[in-house]
Scaffold this motif. Structure first.
Motif, mmCIF file in Angstrom:
data_model
loop_
_atom_site.group_PDB
_atom_site.id
_atom_site.type_symbol
_atom_site.label_atom_id
_atom_site.label_comp_id
_atom_site.label_asym_id
_atom_site.label_seq_id
_atom_site.Cartn_x
_atom_site.Cartn_y
_atom_site.Cartn_z
ATOM 1 N N ALA A 126 40.713 18.922 40.338
ATOM 2 C CA ALA A 126 40.709 20.011 40.689
ATOM 3 C C ALA A 126 41.411 20.557 41.841
ATOM 4 O O ALA A 126 41.746 21.855 41.971
ATOM 5 C CB ALA A 126 39.137 20.709 40.771
ATOM 6 N N ASN A 127 41.669 19.686 42.786
ATOM 7 C CA ASN A 127 42.491 19.940 43.987
ATOM 8 C C ASN A 127 41.863 20.976 44.783
ATOM 9 O O ASN A 127 42.403 22.090 44.982
ATOM 10 C CB ASN A 127 43.778 20.290 43.732
ATOM 11 C CG ASN A 127 44.582 20.010 45.067
ATOM 12 O OD1 ASN A 127 44.430 19.645 45.702
ATOM 13 N ND2 ASN A 127 45.838 20.756 44.810
ATOM 14 N N THR B 23 33.984 24.973 34.670
ATOM 15 C CA THR B 23 34.701 26.003 34.721
ATOM 16 C C THR B 23 36.017 25.526 36.000
ATOM 17 O O THR B 23 36.934 26.008 35.923
ATOM 18 C CB THR B 23 34.158 27.387 35.585
ATOM 19 O OG1 THR B 23 33.671 26.898 36.781
ATOM 20 C CG2 THR B 23 33.146 27.572 34.378
ATOM 21 N N LEU B 24 35.649 24.608 36.552
ATOM 22 C CA LEU B 24 36.635 23.902 37.507
ATOM 23 C C LEU B 24 37.665 22.780 37.051
ATOM 24 O O LEU B 24 38.568 22.506 37.718
ATOM 25 C CB LEU B 24 35.973 23.231 38.718
ATOM 26 C CG LEU B 24 35.021 24.115 39.675
ATOM 27 C CD1 LEU B 24 34.234 23.408 40.636
ATOM 28 C CD2 LEU B 24 35.696 25.174 40.122
ATOM 29 N N LYS B 25 37.419 22.720 35.746
ATOM 30 C CA LYS B 25 38.308 21.522 35.113
ATOM 31 C C LYS B 25 39.847 21.889 35.520
ATOM 32 O O LYS B 25 40.751 21.040 35.616
ATOM 33 C CB LYS B 25 38.005 21.449 33.584
ATOM 34 C CG LYS B 25 36.733 20.471 33.548
ATOM 35 C CD LYS B 25 36.485 20.106 31.968
ATOM 36 C CE LYS B 25 35.660 19.227 31.711
ATOM 37 N NZ LYS B 25 35.083 19.184 30.266
ATOM 38 N N ASP B 26 40.168 23.169 35.090
ATOM 39 C CA ASP B 26 41.683 23.634 35.137
ATOM 40 C C ASP B 26 41.778 24.102 36.233
ATOM 41 O O ASP B 26 42.925 25.050 36.494
ATOM 42 C CB ASP B 26 41.757 24.520 33.840
ATOM 43 C CG ASP B 26 41.445 23.616 32.749
ATOM 44 O OD1 ASP B 26 41.889 22.586 32.577
ATOM 45 O OD2 ASP B 26 41.009 24.504 31.696
ATOM 46 N N MET C 211 43.121 35.574 38.828
ATOM 47 C CA MET C 211 43.346 34.206 38.568
ATOM 48 C C MET C 211 42.728 33.698 37.139
ATOM 49 O O MET C 211 41.479 34.310 36.844
ATOM 50 C CB MET C 211 42.819 33.152 39.537
ATOM 51 C CG MET C 211 43.474 33.203 40.882
ATOM 52 S SD MET C 211 42.526 32.138 41.948
ATOM 53 C CE MET C 211 42.353 30.674 41.143
ATOM 54 N N PRO C 212 43.075 33.051 36.373
ATOM 55 C CA PRO C 212 42.535 32.445 34.975
ATOM 56 C C PRO C 212 41.268 32.056 35.121
ATOM 57 O O PRO C 212 40.297 32.117 34.731
ATOM 58 C CB PRO C 212 43.528 31.607 34.644
ATOM 59 C CG PRO C 212 44.895 31.969 35.050
ATOM 60 C CD PRO C 212 44.629 32.653 36.417
ATOM 61 N N TYR C 213 41.176 31.195 36.533
ATOM 62 C CA TYR C 213 39.736 30.643 36.742
ATOM 63 C C TYR C 213 38.784 31.586 37.010
ATOM 64 O O TYR C 213 37.706 31.479 36.586
ATOM 65 C CB TYR C 213 39.990 29.525 38.181
ATOM 66 C CG TYR C 213 38.832 29.515 38.868
ATOM 67 C CD1 TYR C 213 37.802 28.596 38.340
ATOM 68 C CD2 TYR C 213 38.496 30.187 39.983
ATOM 69 C CE1 TYR C 213 36.727 28.284 38.948
ATOM 70 C CE2 TYR C 213 37.258 30.097 40.612
ATOM 71 C CZ TYR C 213 36.500 28.753 40.141
ATOM 72 O OH TYR C 213 35.249 28.641 40.790
ATOM 73 N N MET C 214 39.129 32.884 37.282
ATOM 74 C CA MET C 214 37.939 33.877 37.762
ATOM 75 C C MET C 214 37.620 34.560 36.364
ATOM 76 O O MET C 214 36.289 34.682 36.094
ATOM 77 C CB MET C 214 38.655 34.622 38.592
ATOM 78 C CG MET C 214 39.079 34.318 40.120
ATOM 79 S SD MET C 214 37.139 33.590 40.767
ATOM 80 C CE MET C 214 36.053 34.862 40.855
#
Length: 238
Positions: free
Chosen positions: A123-124, A151-154, A186-189
């Protein structure tokens, strides 16, 4: 046939110190003494010492052995309890070994549960976000934590994330709003909102209660991020 203390210890495969300790804690009755004042042990003493040693080797403490008394040659209940305790210990050790194997194989950090660490290994995260995740792992239920970690995978170092991480405390209003808008897009959000449509759902099944988890998270966030970053977080969720 009578034995001295050293002979008894030798026959039982133990030490003089151990025999004396058994006397001191009341596990072994004092023997009669010979005319010269030396202790004189018999077969009963040897059998008693061997029984104490055997039960102790099996895992019973000396205090537990003392509670059994002298007459119970087969303490079934105590041994069943011991067996259950050993089974639980074995299960715990097997789980530890499985976690350790995962940590060694994937070189994951040791301050997170092994399965969660594996999920976010790529995840950096920034140091602040990683510290936040470590604390969160102590607050959430295993199920919710796994859902959150997924959800943090990407998760990646998106330019919006870099802008947030490097945002100075004295950033002006326009900069703060721009960073907030970038973070929100962001896609993550989007994944996080899909996983937890109601932000309060993150804490709903927290083992120590939702209020405790929420208060702790607020304290952690306030400590990890500067005032401008906190303002961005408020704007993102406003």
């Amino acid at each position: 046939m009578a034995w001295s203390t050293s002979q008894l210890a030798d026959l039982a495969g133990t030490t003089l110190r151990t025999i004396r300790h058994y006397h001191d804690v009341g596990l072994l009755a004092e023997p009669e003494r010979r005319a010269n004042g030396y202790k004189s042990y018999g077969v009963d003493h040897l059998v008693r010492v061997l029984r104490i040693k055997r039960l102790n080797d099996l895992g019973l403490s000396l205090a537990q052995i003392a509670e059994l008394g002298d007459g119970d040659e087969h303490p079934r209940e105590a041994l069943h309890e011991l067996d259950a305790e050993l089974a639980a210990q074995i299960e715990r050790l097997q789980q530890i070994r499985a976690d350790l194997a995962l940590v060694l194989r994937q070189e994951t950090p040791t301050d997170l549960p092994a399965d969660v660490a594996a999920m976010i290994a790529d995840a950096n995260l920034s140091p602040q976000d990683r510290s936040f995740t470590v604390v969160l792992a102590q607050l959430l239920s295993p199920e919710t934590l796994a859902k959150y970690a997924s959800t943090l995978k990407d998760y990646s170092r998106d330019p919006a994330v870099v802008a947030f991480d490097t945002l100075p405390e004295d950033a002006d209003e326009e900069t703060r709003q721009r960073v907030a808008d970038g973070m929100r897009a962001m896609p993550y959000m989007a994944e996080m909102r899909a996983a937890f449509p109601d932000p309060a759902g993150l804490y709903s099944d927290a083992p120590r209660g939702a209020d405790h988890a929420r208060r702790t998270v607020v304290k952690v966030i306030v400590e990890l991020y500067n005032k401008a970053q906190l303002d961005v977080l408020v704007r993102m969720n406003g």
